[in-house]
Each structure stands twice: as C-alpha cells, then as structure tokens.
Design an enzyme around this catalytic site. Sequence first.
Site, mmCIF file in Angstrom:
data_model
loop_
_atom_site.group_PDB
_atom_site.id
_atom_site.type_symbol
_atom_site.label_atom_id
_atom_site.label_comp_id
_atom_site.label_asym_id
_atom_site.label_seq_id
_atom_site.Cartn_x
_atom_site.Cartn_y
_atom_site.Cartn_z
ATOM 1 N N THR A 196 0.849 -1.181 0.000
ATOM 2 C CA THR A 196 0.000 0.000 0.000
ATOM 3 C C THR A 196 0.887 1.233 0.000
ATOM 4 O O THR A 196 1.623 1.460 0.941
ATOM 5 C CB THR A 196 -0.894 0.004 1.250
ATOM 6 O OG1 THR A 196 -1.642 -1.187 1.260
ATOM 7 C CG2 THR A 196 -1.813 1.203 1.259
ATOM 8 N N TRP B 93 3.990 0.330 6.390
ATOM 9 C CA TRP B 93 3.304 0.026 5.138
ATOM 10 C C TRP B 93 2.552 -1.284 5.310
ATOM 11 O O TRP B 93 3.013 -2.188 6.002
ATOM 12 C CB TRP B 93 4.306 -0.139 3.996
ATOM 13 C CG TRP B 93 5.079 1.107 3.711
ATOM 14 C CD1 TRP B 93 6.215 1.536 4.333
ATOM 15 C CD2 TRP B 93 4.759 2.107 2.759
ATOM 16 N NE1 TRP B 93 6.620 2.733 3.821
ATOM 17 C CE2 TRP B 93 5.743 3.105 2.849
ATOM 18 C CE3 TRP B 93 3.739 2.250 1.825
ATOM 19 C CZ2 TRP B 93 5.730 4.227 2.039
ATOM 20 C CZ3 TRP B 93 3.736 3.373 1.023
ATOM 21 C CH2 TRP B 93 4.730 4.352 1.137
ATOM 22 N N GLU B 94 1.406 -1.383 4.651
ATOM 23 C CA GLU B 94 0.678 -2.649 4.629
ATOM 24 C C GLU B 94 0.991 -3.351 3.323
ATOM 25 O O GLU B 94 0.844 -2.773 2.254
ATOM 26 C CB GLU B 94 -0.837 -2.417 4.681
ATOM 27 C CG GLU B 94 -1.340 -1.926 5.998
ATOM 28 C CD GLU B 94 -2.849 -1.682 5.959
ATOM 29 O OE1 GLU B 94 -3.451 -1.761 4.874
ATOM 30 O OE2 GLU B 94 -3.408 -1.413 7.028
ATOM 31 N N VAL B 95 1.428 -4.594 3.415
ATOM 32 C CA VAL B 95 1.617 -5.410 2.226
ATOM 33 C C VAL B 95 0.410 -6.330 2.164
ATOM 34 O O VAL B 95 0.153 -7.095 3.092
ATOM 35 C CB VAL B 95 2.921 -6.232 2.301
ATOM 36 C CG1 VAL B 95 3.086 -7.073 1.050
ATOM 37 C CG2 VAL B 95 4.113 -5.296 2.483
#
Length: 196
Positions: free
Chosen positions: A4, A43-45
């Site tokens: 993201t 961060w969202e993966v």
Amino acid sequence: MQLTGTGRVSKVEEFEVANVESLRLGRDADKIACVVDPAGYYWEVLERHERNVSEALCKVMLRVSGDLDTHIKFYHEVLGMRLIRKAHLAPGHHECAYMSYNPSERDGTWIELLLSDPAQVNDKGDGFQFIAISTKNVFQTAESIRKANAPILQDVGHFPGTSITSVVTQDPSGWKYVFFNEDDYQRDVESRQHVH
C-alpha cells in the site's frame, strides 16, 4: 503481494515485519503484513487472491481526528471523492471511511480515513509533504475550495520550482493536497523526460 503506497513487493522478508493478521474485505480473504521501511514509515503489504488490481497503489491511509463526517464532507465537496463505505475495523477499534474517485474499493486507488487519537494525527513526521491530484481547471477547483469554506494555503499560481499551475488546500486534520493542472503537469513530465 501489494504494498500500500508504493507498488509491488516480492520480498517482504527484506523488511522488518511488524504484524501479520488476516482481514476480510468484501469477498476477498486478504492477508496483511505491516512492514517498516528504512525511514520508519509503516506500510501494509496486501496479499489478494481474487482481485486483479490494475494499479499497484491500492490505498493511502490517513489518521484523522474530530468528526469523521466533517472529513467525509471535505473529501466529497473539496476533493470531489465519493464515500465508498464507513466501517469499524474490529470491535472496539476506531471508525474509518473509504473515499475514492472510483465507484468501489475494487477499482483504482482510495483513501482510508482512520478516526484516531488527536496525538497520533498531530505528529505527521518530517517525511510527508502532500498528496497531488490532477484537475482540468485549477481556477474552478480553487473556487470550489472557497465555496466549501476550506483553507487555501497557496492560491492559484505556479507550484514552486515548476511551471505547473496549482492550488494548495488541507483537510480538517491538516493533511495537505495540491491540485495540479493536468495539461501543465503532463508538459512538465514530458520536458523532464527529455533532459539527460
């Protein structure tokens, strides 16, 4: 895997993994790993099995404080986005709103407004500057901002260091947005491609 905010990531193990959890978004059972980049940003993966995403940038999550409906109104009236949905992430967690220029979360990029403690919102760090949005007519956009009684931080003019006509505003929590004239921006990008 989708990161993201930046694009596709193939080696999550290269990052410090802060948290891994399962989350259900619509029909997709997604796995999310929160990673920390070298600058300290989270961060969202996202791993999605059923979704064919044409854009690598899925969403931008911004912490906001105060009244969520006031923010929704700003993003709709000033930025021209539509509310996709409001939700509670989990029992006892904060409310959030998903805003986009597209008709659903499955299409393009969206902004997640996460209602948070004011202390978390006020500390934006030194790295974030603004989110840029293209517009066909900067003057009309500036007039729309004024009609919505939203602040104009930099009135219509050239964005510093460029020949791009722009106007700058901010949402009720202080997140900055720059509207760039589409044609000026395209010319600027093309001129930079020819410079070696």
